[in-house]
Design a protein around this motif. Structure first.
Motif, PDB file in Angstrom:
ATOM      1  N   GLU A   1       0.781  -1.227   0.064  1.00 28.49           N
ATOM      2  CA  GLU A   1      -0.003   0.184   0.035  1.00 28.49           C
ATOM      3  C   GLU A   1       0.866   1.172   0.037  1.00 28.49           C
ATOM      4  N   VAL A   2       0.962   1.832  -1.193  1.00 28.75           N
ATOM      5  CA  VAL A   2       1.936   3.036  -1.211  1.00 28.75           C
ATOM      6  C   VAL A   2       0.983   4.368  -1.024  1.00 28.75           C
ATOM      7  N   HIS A   3       1.064   4.935   0.118  1.00 27.14           N
ATOM      8  CA  HIS A   3       0.238   5.884   0.485  1.00 27.14           C
ATOM      9  C   HIS A   3       0.632   7.297  -0.216  1.00 27.14           C
ATOM     10  N   THR A   4       1.992   7.543  -0.245  1.00 25.20           N
ATOM     11  CA  THR A   4       2.682   8.893  -0.677  1.00 25.20           C
ATOM     12  C   THR A   4       3.475   8.599  -1.628  1.00 25.20           C
ATOM     13  N   LEU A   5       3.656   9.189  -2.667  1.00 25.28           N
ATOM     14  CA  LEU A   5       4.903   9.360  -3.704  1.00 25.28           C
ATOM     15  C   LEU A   5       5.473  10.595  -3.636  1.00 25.28           C
ATOM     16  N   ILE A   6       6.813  10.608  -3.468  1.00 26.89           N
ATOM     17  CA  ILE A   6       7.506  11.943  -3.270  1.00 26.89           C
ATOM     18  C   ILE A   6       8.332  11.944  -4.374  1.00 26.89           C
ATOM     19  N   ALA A   7       8.315  12.868  -5.358  1.00 34.52           N
ATOM     20  CA  ALA A   7       9.203  13.075  -6.425  1.00 34.52           C
ATOM     21  C   ALA A   7      10.044  14.478  -6.400  1.00 34.52           C
ATOM     22  N   LEU A   8      11.257  14.363  -7.060  1.00 32.41           N
ATOM     23  CA  LEU A   8      11.602  15.668  -7.422  1.00 32.41           C
ATOM     24  C   LEU A   8      10.980  16.530  -8.501  1.00 32.41           C
ATOM     25  N   GLU A   9      10.806  17.678  -8.361  1.00 32.66           N
ATOM     26  CA  GLU A   9       9.941  18.587  -9.209  1.00 32.66           C
ATOM     27  C   GLU A   9      10.159  18.262 -10.801  1.00 32.66           C
ATOM     28  N   ASP A  10      11.333  17.903 -11.033  1.00 28.18           N
ATOM     29  CA  ASP A  10      11.468  17.594 -12.718  1.00 28.18           C
ATOM     30  C   ASP A  10      11.546  16.181 -12.950  1.00 28.18           C
ATOM     31  N   TYR A  11      10.990  15.119 -12.009  1.00 28.18           N
ATOM     32  CA  TYR A  11      11.202  13.740 -12.448  1.00 28.18           C
ATOM     33  C   TYR A  11       9.764  13.363 -12.780  1.00 28.18           C
ATOM     34  N   ASP A  12       9.969  12.421 -13.893  1.00 29.52           N
ATOM     35  CA  ASP A  12       8.714  11.696 -14.351  1.00 29.52           C
ATOM     36  C   ASP A  12       8.279  10.501 -13.426  1.00 29.52           C
ATOM     37  N   TYR A  13       7.284  10.721 -12.619  1.00 28.06           N
ATOM     38  CA  TYR A  13       6.639   9.889 -11.795  1.00 28.06           C
ATOM     39  C   TYR A  13       5.524   9.182 -12.319  1.00 28.06           C
TER      40      TYR A  13
ATOM     41  N   GLY B   1      15.676  10.335  -7.147  1.00 28.18           N
ATOM     42  CA  GLY B   1      14.612  11.367  -7.631  1.00 28.18           C
ATOM     43  C   GLY B   1      13.086  10.904  -7.135  1.00 28.18           C
ATOM     44  N   ILE B   2      13.202   9.886  -6.469  1.00 33.29           N
ATOM     45  CA  ILE B   2      11.699   9.322  -6.288  1.00 33.29           C
ATOM     46  C   ILE B   2      12.024   8.377  -4.769  1.00 33.29           C
ATOM     47  N   MET B   3      10.717   8.709  -4.001  1.00 34.57           N
ATOM     48  CA  MET B   3      10.723   7.760  -3.016  1.00 34.57           C
ATOM     49  C   MET B   3       9.215   7.851  -2.355  1.00 34.57           C
ATOM     50  N   ALA B   4       8.812   6.877  -1.590  1.00 32.34           N
ATOM     51  CA  ALA B   4       7.516   6.770  -1.098  1.00 32.34           C
ATOM     52  C   ALA B   4       7.393   6.394   0.297  1.00 32.34           C
ATOM     53  N   ALA B   5       6.227   6.662   0.814  1.00 29.58           N
ATOM     54  CA  ALA B   5       5.577   6.294   2.422  1.00 29.58           C
ATOM     55  C   ALA B   5       4.751   4.981   2.055  1.00 29.58           C
ATOM     56  N   VAL B   6       4.971   3.825   2.684  1.00 31.72           N
ATOM     57  CA  VAL B   6       4.486   2.738   2.398  1.00 31.72           C
ATOM     58  C   VAL B   6       4.090   1.837   3.642  1.00 31.72           C
ATOM     59  N   SER B   7       2.864   1.302   3.458  1.00 28.38           N
ATOM     60  CA  SER B   7       2.360   0.200   4.641  1.00 28.38           C
ATOM     61  C   SER B   7       2.622  -1.197   4.143  1.00 28.38           C
ATOM     62  N   TYR B   8       3.361  -1.952   4.918  1.00 27.53           N
ATOM     63  CA  TYR B   8       3.771  -3.378   4.589  1.00 27.53           C
ATOM     64  C   TYR B   8       2.287  -4.429   4.779  1.00 27.53           C
TER      65      TYR B   8
END
Length: 248
Positions: free
Chosen positions: A50-62, A91-98
């Motif tokens: 369960e990916v709650h939040t996707l965090i990306a650099l402003e110029d990253y193609d997410y 350029g990308i990371m996420a907050a996830v539930s296992y």
């Protein structure tokens, strides 16, 4: 797709909340952890985490990683560096539930007091490679959702069931053959026949090994034959040799 929110300030409340996930007590409280880099994000999505939040650099193609209802935040390099545990942030990371997969549980790895994040991550990855699809961690084992363990596991975290439980109770309740590592009164691994039913391999702390209380409840004590000059092996190396021997 949810409209992405751009955050440029390190003092933003949402960024402060996400940064707290670098600490174990907040990971436990929120039921969330951070993953970094495209590979781990892809693995999490592919294996139904369960990916709650996707965090990306402003110029990253997410765009390849976005699913319906997911919160998306774009950030400046400074904010990404604040959230990242890496010297060079991705350029990308996420907050996830296992979400635990459903294993068959016939090949189980029990880790009794492993302290080094690199060792734990390597053992999770090795368990995944050799079909040990359930891993039990004693409560004093290092947090499997810390950044160093996640990086070392390389996505295997999402392929296997990871449970924190009392080691002694887990050994006593296991319906199968329990094999623990020991240097005293142990049979050589190379001379052991493969059990026909379920098998549990027990590995211990880097310094003390498997606790005496747990070891006194295993079915068989085992050790690796080492004809060279070294007296011992790193626990992750030993675990790899043993799991390959008893592989699914």
């Amino acid at each position: 797709m949810v409209e992405p929110k751009h955050i440029a300030s390190k003092d933003n409340r949402r960024i402060k909340e996400l940064k707290k996930l670098q600490l174990k007590k907040y990971r436990k409280k929120q039921g969330l952890f951070l993953i970094e880099g495209a590979h781990l994000v892809e693995e999490a999505i592919r294996h139904d985490q369960e990916v709650h939040t996707l965090i990306a650099l402003e110029d990253y193609d997410y765009s390849p990683y976005v699913t319906e209802g997911m919160e998306v935040i774009t950030v400046t390099p400074g904010v990404m560096k604040l959230l990242s545990s890496l010297e060079t942030p991705p350029g990308i990371m996420a907050a996830v539930s296992y979400r635990k997969p459903q294993p068959d549980g016939r090949h189980v790895l029990l880790l009794d007091g492993i302290q080094d994040p690199g060792n734990l991550g390597t053992l999770l990855r090795t368990a995944d490679a050799f079909g040990f699809d359930r891993v039990i961690l004693s409560p004093d084992t290092v947090d499997p959702f810390s950044d160093k363990v996640l990086r070392s596991a390389q996505g295997s975290t999402f392929h296997i069931e990871i449970t924190v439980a009392d080691a002694l109770q887990s050994v006593r309740e296991f319906d199968g053959r329990v094999l623990g590592t020991s240097l005293d009164g142990a049979a050589f691994l190379e001379q052991m026949e493969l059990p026909e039913g379920p098998v549990m391999v027990v590995l211990g702390n880097e310094g003390r090994g498997v606790s005496e209380e747990v070891l006194s409840n295993v079915d068989v004590k085992m050790k690796i034959d080492m004809p060279g000059g070294s007296e011992s092996l790193n626990v992750a190396i030993a675990g790899g040799i043993i799991m390959h021997h008893f592989r699914a």
